[in-house]
Design an enzyme around this catalytic site. Structure first.
Site, PDB file in Angstrom:
ATOM      1  N   TYR A 189       1.024  -1.663 -12.208  1.00  0.00           N
ATOM      2  CA  TYR A 189      -0.378  -1.634 -12.619  1.00  0.00           C
ATOM      3  C   TYR A 189      -0.581  -0.982 -13.992  1.00  0.00           C
ATOM      4  O   TYR A 189      -1.605  -0.357 -14.246  1.00  0.00           O
ATOM      5  CB  TYR A 189      -1.248  -0.947 -11.545  1.00  0.00           C
ATOM      6  N   GLU A 199       3.873  -6.557   2.066  1.00  0.00           N
ATOM      7  CA  GLU A 199       3.641  -7.002   0.687  1.00  0.00           C
ATOM      8  C   GLU A 199       3.659  -5.826  -0.288  1.00  0.00           C
ATOM      9  O   GLU A 199       2.629  -5.513  -0.899  1.00  0.00           O
ATOM     10  CB  GLU A 199       2.262  -7.671   0.592  1.00  0.00           C
ATOM     11  N   PRO A 200       4.772  -5.163  -0.469  1.00  0.00           N
ATOM     12  CA  PRO A 200       4.776  -4.011  -1.383  1.00  0.00           C
ATOM     13  C   PRO A 200       4.733  -4.424  -2.846  1.00  0.00           C
ATOM     14  O   PRO A 200       5.346  -5.416  -3.251  1.00  0.00           O
ATOM     15  CB  PRO A 200       6.118  -3.334  -1.067  1.00  0.00           C
ATOM     16  N   GLY A 201       4.005  -3.670  -3.637  1.00  0.00           N
ATOM     17  CA  GLY A 201       3.981  -3.885  -5.082  1.00  0.00           C
ATOM     18  C   GLY A 201       4.419  -2.611  -5.780  1.00  0.00           C
ATOM     19  O   GLY A 201       5.504  -2.488  -6.337  1.00  0.00           O
ATOM     20  N   GLY A 216       0.756  -1.240   0.000  1.00  0.00           N
ATOM     21  CA  GLY A 216       0.000   0.000   0.000  1.00  0.00           C
ATOM     22  C   GLY A 216       0.780   1.279   0.000  1.00  0.00           C
ATOM     23  O   GLY A 216       0.197   2.358  -0.133  1.00  0.00           O
ATOM     24  N   CYS A 267     -10.905   3.530 -29.773  1.00  0.00           N
ATOM     25  CA  CYS A 267     -12.081   4.151 -30.369  1.00  0.00           C
ATOM     26  C   CYS A 267     -13.062   4.646 -29.335  1.00  0.00           C
ATOM     27  O   CYS A 267     -14.231   4.242 -29.333  1.00  0.00           O
ATOM     28  CB  CYS A 267     -12.755   3.161 -31.301  1.00  0.00           C
ATOM     29  N   GLU A 268     -12.600   5.465 -28.411  1.00  0.00           N
ATOM     30  CA  GLU A 268     -13.544   6.145 -27.530  1.00  0.00           C
ATOM     31  C   GLU A 268     -12.901   7.371 -26.924  1.00  0.00           C
ATOM     32  O   GLU A 268     -11.681   7.417 -26.713  1.00  0.00           O
ATOM     33  CB  GLU A 268     -14.081   5.201 -26.446  1.00  0.00           C
TER      34      GLU A 268
HETATM   35  N1  LLP Z   1      -1.262  -6.979  -0.584  1.00  0.00           N
HETATM   36  C1  LLP Z   1      -2.563  -7.099  -0.896  1.00  0.00           C
HETATM   37  C2  LLP Z   1      -3.382  -8.055  -0.149  1.00  0.00           C
HETATM   38  C3  LLP Z   1      -3.111  -6.327  -1.913  1.00  0.00           C
HETATM   39  O1  LLP Z   1      -4.396  -6.439  -2.203  1.00  0.00           O
HETATM   40  C4  LLP Z   1      -2.284  -5.418  -2.635  1.00  0.00           C
HETATM   41  C5  LLP Z   1      -2.828  -4.612  -3.708  1.00  0.00           C
HETATM   42  C6  LLP Z   1      -0.930  -5.344  -2.284  1.00  0.00           C
HETATM   43  C7  LLP Z   1      -0.451  -6.131  -1.251  1.00  0.00           C
HETATM   44  C8  LLP Z   1       0.040  -4.440  -2.998  1.00  0.00           C
HETATM   45  O2  LLP Z   1      -0.281  -3.118  -2.810  1.00  0.00           O
HETATM   46  P1  LLP Z   1       0.702  -1.959  -3.336  1.00  0.00           P
HETATM   47  O3  LLP Z   1       1.954  -1.992  -2.503  1.00  0.00           O
HETATM   48  O4  LLP Z   1       0.977  -2.203  -4.770  1.00  0.00           O
HETATM   49  O5  LLP Z   1      -0.096  -0.717  -3.132  1.00  0.00           O
HETATM   50  N2  LLP Z   1      -4.820  -1.410  -9.622  1.00  0.00           N
HETATM   51  C9  LLP Z   1      -4.690  -0.429  -8.568  1.00  0.00           C
HETATM   52  C10 LLP Z   1      -4.035  -1.015  -7.343  1.00  0.00           C
HETATM   53  C11 LLP Z   1      -4.778  -2.194  -6.769  1.00  0.00           C
HETATM   54  C12 LLP Z   1      -4.057  -2.806  -5.620  1.00  0.00           C
HETATM   55  C13 LLP Z   1      -4.684  -4.062  -5.186  1.00  0.00           C
HETATM   56  N3  LLP Z   1      -4.032  -4.707  -4.101  1.00  0.00           N
HETATM   57  C14 LLP Z   1      -3.909   0.768  -9.084  1.00  0.00           C
HETATM   58  O6  LLP Z   1      -3.500   0.756 -10.242  1.00  0.00           O
HETATM   59  O7  LLP Z   1      -3.726   1.734  -8.377  1.00  0.00           O
END
Ligand code: LLP
Length: 428
Positions: free
Chosen positions: A383, A282-284, A245, A353-354
């Site tokens: 993402y 859990e960073p993404g 997050g 096309c939108e």
């Molecule tokens: N852990 C869990 C359980 C999650 O659901 C998520 C993201 C993460 C970790 C990783 O979160 P992060 O560090 O990336 O914020 N598509 C959206 C983001 C959806 C995130 C869903 N879950 C966007 O493009 O902003």
């Protein structure tokens, strides 16, 4: 000043002698010439350095990369080699991770609606944890156990702590009104602990929360840690997973905590709250977002005097749906003159096309922008590729990792034949 704030670029970027920006020692013009546009260009060392920063902050095996942010085999392998585990949220993500040689024992399985097939796949492969999200999922795990599917999985319960993160409603997940997890407020969390403890089909090893994504305020994380500590300390379980997050700056003026600062806030909070469990995250986005930029070619420029200028590029909502979905802002610049003032305000649009196919509602660009220019959008590493689509049967862009002057193709561009690969058609 309307020039791009270079802090939005990945760590290893530099202007070459010809004035062209290079990523990881690779000229953007050369990468575009070799692989075409649009193309996702990742600064590989930047990715590695964010993984290392996270592992240094939280410890080996305590950072679980959220593969939904960006996943291909090269990325799965990179994160694993840098000491991270992988969070997969579907059978497909688990399949890709394992195809990269990452053992299932380094993967954790998420999902609010895991199918029986996904649970069977993950349990039989031996994932590290199944993060259990609902009582129905408990039923499915019981049924698999009764059917002889093993080993008995270690499970972590996803708790909904009732903490609202300050972020877009669609990516906020910790509040009570959520499809995710066992609510703390109504007693479901206690009931889930009780059930898991009594169950012969799962080993309860911990609890989990994730309050939302692209969160900028450290105080939201501290609040979630506090609520979770209250719940978790008396349970005395070995694992506490505090989700991902952490936000990132996408546009000028945004300021997000670093991974190191995030680590300090969370670990200090846990320590002062008496948490004795292993704390993991859990960073993404904070790993992958700023590592990449998308490079497009400008195709059509339409000026409507007194109304606005539209600048069209050769991609759009199929390679980056975030502006349309969440109203997310992005910067853009020309790699041939990254430091130039950007005094033209234009709507940057794609080729779909939108009219909703917008990449930036009010992009700032240099006034000498011309058809055929390469145009780059930074901070698209999370993402973007992972949420891409084939809308209008546009082929998905390639992904190139650049480091030390070497541009390595890790996902090739889709071909027209790929568009037919799953199409079953019997003539006559
Ligand atoms: N852990 C869990 C359980 C999650 O659901 C998520 C993201 C993460 C970790 C990783 O979160 P992060 O560090 O990336 O914020 N598509 C959206 C983001 C959806 C995130 C869903 N879950 C966007 O493009 O902003």
């Amino acid at each position: 000043m309307t020039a791009l704030d270079r802090r939005l670029l990945s760590d290893n970027t530099a202007v070459g002698p010809d004035g062209m920006l290079a990523v990881g020692g690779c000229s953007i013009a050369d990468v575009a010439a070799e692989y075409g546009t649009p193309v996702f260009i990742y600064d590989e060392q930047h990715l590695r350095d964010r993984c290392r920063e996270a592992v240094a902050a939280f410890g080996q095996d305590r950072v679980i990369y959220a593969t939904k942010a960006f996943l291909c085999r090269a990325m799965a392998r990179l994160a694993y080699d840098e000491g991270m585990l992988l969070d997969v949220a579907s059978g497909g993500e688990l399949h890709v991770a394992m195809a990269a040689g990452v053992p299932a024992s380094a993967c954790t399985l998420h999902g609010n609606n895991k199918s029986t097939a996904e649970l069977r796949q993950a349990i039989a492969a031996g994932v590290k944890h199944v993060i259990v999200d609902s009582f129905d999922e408990c039923d499915r795990i019981d049924a698999l156990h009764a059917a002889g599917v093993g080993p008995v999985p270690d499970v972590v319960l996803r708790i909904t702590p009732g903490v609202s993160a300050h972020t877009h409603e669609f990516i906020s997940t910790g509040q009570n009104d959520s499809k995710f997890g066992f609510n703390l407020a109504n007693g479901d969390a206690d009931r889930a602990v009780d059930r898991a403890r009594r169950s012969a089909s799962m080993n309860l090893v911990g609890v989990h929360c994730h309050i939302g994504s692209n969160v900028f305020e450290a105080s939201s994380f501290a609040k979630a840690a506090e609520v979770m500590a209250d719940f978790a300390v008396p349970l005395d379980l070995p694992e506490l997973v505090l989700g991902g997050g952490l936000g990132v700056a996408y546009i000028e003026g945004e300021e997000a905590p670093t991974i190191t600062q995030w680590g300090n806030v969370l670990l200090d909070a846990c320590e002062s709250l008496g948490v004795r469990s292993r704390v993991s995250v859990e960073p993404g986005r904070s790993i992958a977002a700023a590592a990449a930029m998308t490079v497009y070619t400008v195709g059509t420029i339409k000026d409507i005097p007194g109304v606005r200028t539209y600048v069209s590029v050769d991609g759009g909502m199929s390679d980056n749906p975030r502006p349309v979905l969440y109203g997310s802002g992005y910067e853009s610049f020309l790699p041939r003159c990254v430091d130039d003032e950007r005094e033209l305000t234009a709507r940057l649009v794609g080729k779909h096309c939108e009219s909703g196919d917008v990449l930036a509602f009010a992009a700032r660009l240099p006034t000498d922008l011309a058809v055929g220019d390469l145009l780059a959008m930074p901070v698209t590493g999370a993402y973007g590729h992972s949420m891409g689509s084939n809308y209008n049967k546009i082929t998905r862009p390639p992904v190139v990792f650049c480091a030390d002057g070497d541009a390595r193709l890790v996902v090739r561009r889709e071909s027209f034949d790929d568009l037919l690969a799953t199409d079953v058609f019997v003539e006559g």
